[in-house]
Design a protein around this motif. Structure first.
Motif, mmCIF file in Angstrom:
data_model
loop_
_atom_site.group_PDB
_atom_site.id
_atom_site.type_symbol
_atom_site.label_atom_id
_atom_site.label_comp_id
_atom_site.label_asym_id
_atom_site.label_seq_id
_atom_site.Cartn_x
_atom_site.Cartn_y
_atom_site.Cartn_z
ATOM 1 N N SER A 422 -2.424 29.894 -12.097
ATOM 2 C CA SER A 422 -2.818 29.864 -10.680
ATOM 3 C C SER A 422 -3.913 28.833 -10.491
ATOM 4 O O SER A 422 -5.058 29.032 -10.942
ATOM 5 N N PRO A 423 -3.615 27.697 -9.888
ATOM 6 C CA PRO A 423 -4.615 26.638 -9.729
ATOM 7 C C PRO A 423 -5.797 27.089 -8.864
ATOM 8 O O PRO A 423 -5.647 27.888 -7.935
ATOM 9 N N TYR A 424 -6.949 26.556 -9.202
ATOM 10 C CA TYR A 424 -8.158 26.835 -8.423
ATOM 11 C C TYR A 424 -8.442 25.631 -7.534
ATOM 12 O O TYR A 424 -8.301 24.488 -7.983
ATOM 13 N N PRO A 425 -8.843 25.780 -6.317
ATOM 14 C CA PRO A 425 -9.097 27.041 -5.597
ATOM 15 C C PRO A 425 -7.875 27.575 -4.890
ATOM 16 O O PRO A 425 -7.867 28.708 -4.420
ATOM 17 N N SER A 426 -6.820 26.749 -4.765
ATOM 18 C CA SER A 426 -5.633 27.197 -4.051
ATOM 19 C C SER A 426 -4.437 26.450 -4.606
ATOM 20 O O SER A 426 -4.572 25.486 -5.359
ATOM 21 N N GLY A 427 -3.280 26.874 -4.202
ATOM 22 C CA GLY A 427 -2.050 26.237 -4.654
ATOM 23 C C GLY A 427 -1.071 27.265 -5.164
ATOM 24 O O GLY A 427 -1.444 28.386 -5.550
ATOM 25 N N ALA A 428 0.191 26.865 -5.145
ATOM 26 C CA ALA A 428 1.244 27.767 -5.605
ATOM 27 C C ALA A 428 1.123 28.002 -7.098
ATOM 28 O O ALA A 428 0.686 27.127 -7.860
ATOM 29 N N ASP A 429 1.517 29.195 -7.492
ATOM 30 C CA ASP A 429 1.514 29.506 -8.918
ATOM 31 C C ASP A 429 2.475 28.570 -9.649
ATOM 32 O O ASP A 429 3.546 28.213 -9.140
ATOM 33 N N VAL A 430 2.073 28.186 -10.848
ATOM 34 C CA VAL A 430 2.870 27.266 -11.657
ATOM 35 C C VAL A 430 3.307 27.976 -12.929
ATOM 36 O O VAL A 430 2.448 28.387 -13.731
ATOM 37 N N TYR A 507 -12.019 26.886 -13.333
ATOM 38 C CA TYR A 507 -11.745 25.748 -12.469
ATOM 39 C C TYR A 507 -10.743 24.775 -13.089
ATOM 40 O O TYR A 507 -9.923 24.182 -12.391
ATOM 41 N N ALA A 508 -10.846 24.612 -14.372
ATOM 42 C CA ALA A 508 -9.935 23.680 -15.055
ATOM 43 C C ALA A 508 -9.840 24.071 -16.520
ATOM 44 O O ALA A 508 -10.839 24.458 -17.131
ATOM 45 N N ASP A 509 -8.653 24.002 -17.048
ATOM 46 C CA ASP A 509 -8.437 24.285 -18.470
ATOM 47 C C ASP A 509 -7.238 23.487 -18.953
ATOM 48 O O ASP A 509 -6.844 22.500 -18.325
ATOM 49 N N TYR A 510 -6.646 23.893 -20.059
ATOM 50 C CA TYR A 510 -5.560 23.107 -20.649
ATOM 51 C C TYR A 510 -4.355 23.010 -19.726
ATOM 52 O O TYR A 510 -3.585 22.046 -19.788
ATOM 53 N N HIS A 511 -4.189 23.991 -18.820
ATOM 54 C CA HIS A 511 -3.087 23.929 -17.865
ATOM 55 C C HIS A 511 -3.229 22.729 -16.940
ATOM 56 O O HIS A 511 -2.298 21.923 -16.769
ATOM 57 N N SER A 512 -4.410 22.613 -16.319
ATOM 58 C CA SER A 512 -4.620 21.519 -15.372
ATOM 59 C C SER A 512 -4.576 20.174 -16.069
ATOM 60 O O SER A 512 -4.068 19.189 -15.507
#
Length: 1286
Positions: A422-430, A507-512
């Motif tokens: 779930s991206p921070y702060p908003s956005g569709a689940d990936v 806020y950010a990790d390996y996903h982003s």
């Protein structure tokens, strides 16, 4: 075929769950629970009858239900199946999963079908058990069940799966699961086949009943389905375009395909041949009926003499009207007969001299084996040095270095599940695929590090990856190139764990970081709060389609597989370095085979894997080959003798002579290998595997002809043994010489082929057949004379020093000869049978011609692997997961002017470049990837160079004083822009400017301040000439699409060449002495298929031409006899193509070698019969054909057909697919078709249109046997002609 059966078996096993008089269970209850009883045939388990409420599933089954039927995981989990049933379901769903799980919704619907059948807590609503059998005590097994299925569900399940592909079989999955062609498959017959015991695997019948409405008390199962273009509730994406046409969006249309050649909507060739066959039947049938009526009208029978009534006194040489050709034929026949008669007598009189000389000659020739070299390099085997692909490979290797060695792993995480980001702060689940789970990535990184640290040993030296890997930035950066998703994280556990957040949010990790890097793989600083680089540690970008697999479209986060590739330097000209690389690859293979991590499934291959597995395959089938030859040897040794009674078995047997004949055959092979080894011509595995089979067929046939002809002969008064054997040899040796010399010339002319495998085979085969003939008319004749003397002196075979006292007199014909003479030949040549034979064989020929152009071209690479090879798993994973095929380089040869605007515009792809430039044309081709097999836009050094050199960029800088290059990362006030920020400076560099800054670009390492440095990506792509003052050859790299079959590889190479030719033409350089050509590592292997049809036609025509010429000469200008031989051989070869089409045997170098061999063996089946017919003095064609078939047919049948048949059958049990397909199937077809045409069609054909009696030979025979005992026999044979003359 075995693959399809396996799939059917696995699907059938899914019905593990299934059927006293018909009893309906109560609504909402079970009809079975647990397993009891076993099917006596399939040994599959029945289900136990149970009429009661669902039972709570033990916790041990929770994981299974989550995995297989997650929709049931609610409430107290009460189901109609136990853990054992679930485990069986899991075991049996594995193989269908490989085919259908490519489309999640298809597999979801598929599993719904079986989950409801197996475990539904409301089974009784739609399942009705109808048949039972007692098991033990109170347990009853269900042996048949009715399954009520909603029509809507059935159709939806079919529609979701109908387009799913099966990469390993190059067919749609339902073609393997439906029990019939995929075109004929529909929802009803697919489900019926899976549920029926007719597939020989289902333990009991499931009777599907389709309806959307209730039937009595039964309510059909009509659960919700997912379309192939819909995502699943668990986040699984929709099916790919390849597996679901509904997913495909509009794409550029490729050129229209050639319009199929049809007549009345049917295949034109089939229609034409069908009509032609009907016309033939009409004409031929009319002719036969007319001739029959004519005979009856004139009271003429089939046995009316064929000679011209005006040729009175035919036997009287003074009244013969003999033509020049007949005289020539008579003289050549007499010459050969006299020559071989004298030679045979000499060999029998001087056996020891002949044998000693022969052994000495064989020893000298065979001594060349000490110089024998076996070529295993596929390039040398399949590609001619003068071929275009070979020249282009040499050009590429000399200008850019050999293509690197590839070690590749494809990793899946079968025990992991999808995760949601779930991206921070908003956005569709990936959704993220199972292998992109962080724990899995850490495990993969541990594996990758272990491989980097892996040690191998060569000559007491330690070899690691860093010693042999491709390091493009060395010596500035010695990191190895590793194409891996972990390179987005700098191959570091710390970077992978790097995250930014607080106690509440991440806020950010390996996903982003992953999502950013897949869109910008060359970035040195992502735009998230992490600010981590994406560029690989080796200095180059890691494209997501190279390191991820199993995703749809560009949704790289949906990847279901990770791909890791280790490029290793290739050392073609440095044996020591190459051996180090080979040693490390061997260590890698051993390591990966021993690697055991339950969370990871690894498919892998190294550069040496295929060659290693081919060698292992050859070794694994040695026992099969030995058994095959042992059976043939045993048959020859026993069948060669003629046992008159049990008392004379040891006297009459010819086991020792048979063994000697086999040794002679093998000696001829050894001599051939030795002679060409002296000449430095290397062997190939094809030569070793095929030539013994060929020479054994030819040699054994000749041995049987010599021995059996002698056995049927009666010794004349006062005739010695040597004279009799000489006379017999004079009769049969010309026929043996005819066939052997025809084959020898045909094979030697076949060496004119440009295909190395065919050329080498033809050389060795021609020499082996010729030497075999020499040895047979020398050494074998001497040994045969000794054996005859042994038998006549009543000495035992093998132990010839032992002499039997009893002497059994009498002469008897062998059984097979009697059958041919008194039963088979007369029956075959009856008036009613002959038209039937001709009609059948012409029909077979018509069918073969109709499918001639439908034989597939190529060689499935999996055929060359053993059944248990780990490489097969790699091939399957590669087809299933990979999204990029082999790299392809478009090379511009030396001579192009890159410094001029015109020269640049014809190449580049940016602003101002031509619309038909090289880069633009490759880009356009990538849009039509399904047609062109170009998967991606190319990397362009010239466009990146233009970006790098722009003054707006901080990349191109020089020291103010020395004008030498200053890297963007250097902080120095003396570093200034290469070009001013003027209008002119912002334009492309031309002339000297272009050449001044290009070397700087190619030496610049990417850095955070300048990611465009070309050192890593392009240092090997540009040849700098004359001390960096000119540009030589360059290349532009892209990738092919995934190439799964030979057809894909062939099409990819063809389209790439066509594209390169178009580029050359549009650049206007075709007249300037240089060109653009494509290069990929596989082109050198698949180029043969560009000309395989032409090569096939050439080799067959050359062989037939040689047979025709030699036969015409040796039969004394009997052109029609030679034509008949060639016509029959042509029919055999044409029918071989029909068999190839029916038996899915593709046309390639291996099958072409077999076809060339087929031509040689066919000579053995045909030439002896034709020559026997041409020298026969019987009255009519029918009688001459009958005599030829009786005399030679039994020898051909026992010599070739029975000998080879026993050995060939054993090859069916070979482990390797290449043996089963290209040796067992083709060899069996060669022998059966050869025997059918030689022993059935040819005699009948001769009885209709065989050549007339050669009057010159009649006269010559009369002179030859004048005043001898055989003169009376000759007169008896020619009595009808005397009668005519008088």
């Amino acid at each position: 075929m075995s693959s399809s059966c396996g799939v059917v078996a696995a699907v059938a096993l899914l019905v593990l769950i299934l059927p006293e008089p018909s009893i309906f269970a109560q609504d909402g209850t079970c009809i079975w629970y647990g397993q009891c009883g076993t099917d006596p045939v399939t040994h599959k388990r029945y289900n136990c009858k149970y009429n009661g409420p669902p039972k709570a599933l033990p916790k041990a089954g929770y994981d299974l239900i989550d995995e297989l039927c997650p929709s049931f995981h609610y409430g107290n989990l009460s189901l109609c199946c136990d853990v054992e049933q679930l485990q069986t379901l899991k075991d049996n769903v594995q193989l269908p999963l490989q085919f259908l799980s490519r489309c999640p919704s298809c597999f979801h619907n598929f599993m719904t079908f079986y989950c409801e059948l197996t475990c539904s807590p409301t089974q009784s609503l739609f399942l009705n058990a109808t048949k039972f059998e007692k098991y033990v005590q109170d347990k009853i097994s269900i042996t048949e069940v009715e399954y009520y299925i909603g029509s809507h569900f059935a159709n939806a399940m079919y529609n979701a799966c109908k387009d799913v592909q099966s990469p390993s079989s190059n067919d749609k999955a339902l073609g393997l699961l439906c029990g019939k062609d995929v075109e004929e498959c529909n929802a009803t017959n697919w489900i019926q086949y899976m549920c029926s015991t007719s597939n020989a695997q289902t333990p009991f019948n499931i009777v599907p009943i389709f309806s959307d409405n209730p039937i009595g008390r039964m309510i059909p199962m009509n659960n919700e389905t997912k379309g192939c273009n819909e995502t699943l509730d668990d986040g699984s994406p929709a099916c790919s375009c390849q597996d679901c046409l509904l997913v495909c969006g509009p794409k550029p249309a490729p050129p229209p395909l050639p319009i199929p050649w049809t007549i009345f909507g049917l295949d034109a060739m089939a229609v034409i041949m069908w009509i032609s066959y009907l016309i033939f039947l009409s004409i031929f049938g009319g002719a036969v009926i007319g001739m029959s009526y004519c005979r009856k009208s004139h009271m003429v029978t089939e046995y009316t003499p064929i000679s011209d009534p005006s040729a009175n006194h035919l036997v009287n040489k003074h009244h013969l009207d003999i033509s020049c050709c007949e005289q020539l034929g008579a003289k050549s026949e007499a010459l050969l007969r006299d020559l071989f008669t004298k030679w045979g007598s000499f060999c029998v009189r001087k056996p020891f001299l002949v044998i000693v000389v022969t052994i000495f000659a064989v020893g000298v020739c065979s001594s060349g084996l000490v110089y024998m070299k076996i070529t295993t390099d596929p390039v040398e085997i399949w590609s001619a040095p003068s071929s275009q692909a070979r020249k282009e490979k040499y050009y590429f290797d000399t200008h850019f270095g050999p293509f690197f060695r590839t070690e590749q792993l494809i990793i899946t995480a079968p025990n992991s599940s999808w995760t949601i980001y779930s991206p921070y702060p908003s956005g569709a689940d990936v959704p993220f695929g199972p292998p992109l789970d962080k724990d899995i990535l850490h495990q993969v990184l541990d594996l990758q590090d272990a491989i980097q640290d892996l040690k191998a040993y060569y000559k007491n030296e330690t070899v690691k990856l860093k010693d042999i890997c491709l390091a493009p930035l060395a010596p500035y950066n010695n990191n190895c190139t590793i194409l891996s998703v972990l390179n987005y994280y700098q191959n570091s556990h710390a970077v992978l764990d790097h995250s930014v957040g607080d106690d509440f949010y991440t806020y950010a990790d390996y996903h982003s970081h992953f999502l950013y890097c897949t869109r910008a793989p060359a970035s040195l600083n992502d735009t998230t709060m992490l600010h981590d680089p994406c560029l690989g540690t080796f200095g180059g970008p890691v494209f997501p389609w190279l390191v991820l697999g199993g995703y749809n479209g560009d949704d790289y986060n949906n990847a279901t597989a990770l791909v890791i590739t280790f490029p290793v330097n290739n050392y073609h000209n440095d044996t020591e370095k190459l051996n180090k690389a080979l040693a490390w690859e061997k260590a890698l293979i051993d390591f990966l085979k021993a690697y055991n991590e339950s969370n990871l499934t690894i498919a892998f291959s190294t550069e040496r894997s295929i060659e290693d597995e081919i060698n292992r395959e050859s070794n694994s089938d040695i026992n099969t080959i030995i058994i095959s030859y042992a059976i043939m040897f045993l048959y020859i040794s026993i069948a060669l003798g003629h046992i008159r009674s049990c008392w004379t078995f040891m006297v009459d047997s010819k086991i020792s002579l048979g063994i000697a004949g086999i040794v002679i055959v093998l000696s001829s092979v050894a001599c051939s290998l030795g002679i060409f080894s002296y000449a430095g011509i290397p062997l190939t595995l094809i030569v070793i595997e095929v030539i013994p089979f060929l020479v054994l067929a030819v040699g054994v046939d000749n041995i049987f002809i010599i021995v059996q002809t002698f056995r049927r002969d009666t010794r004349l008064q006062n005739e010695s043994i040597d004279q009799q054997i000489g006379r017999v040899l004079g009769e049969v040796a010309p026929s043996i010489f005819l066939s052997a010399f025809s084959e020898t010339v045909a094979f030697f002319l076949g060496s004119l082929s440009t295909m190395p495998a065919v050329r080498t085979f033809s050389l060795f085969a021609g020499m082996a057949v010729f030497i075999d003939f020499i040895l047979q008319i020398t050494c074998f004749v001497s040994l045969f004379g000794l054996d005859v003397q042994r038998q006549e002196s009543n000495r035992m075979d093998i132990v010839c020093c032992v002499k039997k006292q009893e002497n059994v007199d009498g002469h008897s014909e062998e059984l097979l000869f009697r059958v041919f003479k008194h039963a088979y030949a007369p029956f075959l040549l009856t008036n009613w049978m002959r038209p039937v034979v001709i009609s059948m064989f012409v029909g077979l020929l018509s069918f073969s011609i109709a499918v001639l152009n439908k034989v597939e071209i190529g060689l499935n690479q999996s055929y060359s692997m053993p059944d248990d090879s780990y490489v097969l798993h790699y091939f399957e994973s590669m087809a299933e997961y990979l999204h990029a095929g082999p790299p392809v380089y478009f090379v511009i040869e030396k001579g192009h002017n890159y410094t001029s605007p015109e020269g640049q515009n014809t190449v580049c792809g940016g602003v101002g470049c031509n619309n038909d430039s090289l880069i633009q044309q490759i880009y356009n081709a990538a849009l039509l990837d399904n047609y062109t097999r170009i998967g991606f836009p190319p990397s362009s050094w010239i466009d990146d160079y233009f970006d790098w050199v722009k003054p707006q960029s901080s990349c191109c800088r020089v020291y103010n004083t020395t004008k030498s290059f200053c890297n963007a990362s250097v902080v120095d006030d003396s570093c200034i822009r290469c070009r001013p920020l003027s209008r002119e400076g912002k334009e492309r560099p031309y002339g000297e400017d272009f050449m001044n800054f290009l070397p700087m670009f190619l030496s610049d390492n990417p850095s955070p301040k300048c990611g465009k440095g070309g050192h890593a990506a392009y240092s090997s792509a540009v040849n700098m000439l004359e001390n960096n003052t000119a540009v030589g050859a360059t290349y532009f790299m892209t990738f092919h699409t995934v190439l799964k079959t030979s057809a894909d590889f062939i099409a990819a190479a063809k389209h790439a060449r066509s594209l390169a030719e178009n580029i050359t033409e549009s650049m206007g350089i075709s007249h300037k002495g240089y060109r653009v050509f494509p290069y990929s590592v596989f082109y050198v292997f698949y180029e043969q298929y560009f000309t395989i049809v032409k090569d096939t036609i050439f080799n067959i025509c050359v062989s037939l031409g040689a047979v025709f010429t030699v036969t015409t000469i040796l039969l004394g200008c009997e052109v029609w006899s030679a034509m008949i031989v060639c016509i029959t051989i042509s029919m055999i070869i044409t029918n071989m193509f029909g068999v190839m089409w029916l038996w899915n045997i593709s046309l390639n170098a291996v099958s072409l070698v077999n076809l060339v061999m087929c031509c040689g063996i066919s000579v053995e089946f045909c030439s002896h019969i034709v020559r026997a017919f041409s020298v026969s003095l019987k009255e009519t064609r029918v009688q001459r054909a009958e005599e030829a078939l009786a005399n030679m047919g039994s020898s051909v049948f026992s010599g070739i057909t029975l000998t080879k048949f026993g050995g060939i059958v054993v090859l069916a049990f070979a482990k390797s697919q290449i043996f089963q397909i290209f040796y067992f199937r083709m060899y069996l077809a060669i022998v059966l078709l050869g025997a059918a045409h030689g022993l059935i069609f040819l005699p009948v054909f001769l009885s209709y249109v065989g050549p007339t009696i050669n009057k010159g030979k009649v006269s010559a025979l009369q002179n030859h046997y004048q005043n001898t005992e055989e003169e009376q026999l000759l007169k008896f044979q020619l009595f009808p002609f005397f009668w005519i003359g008088n």
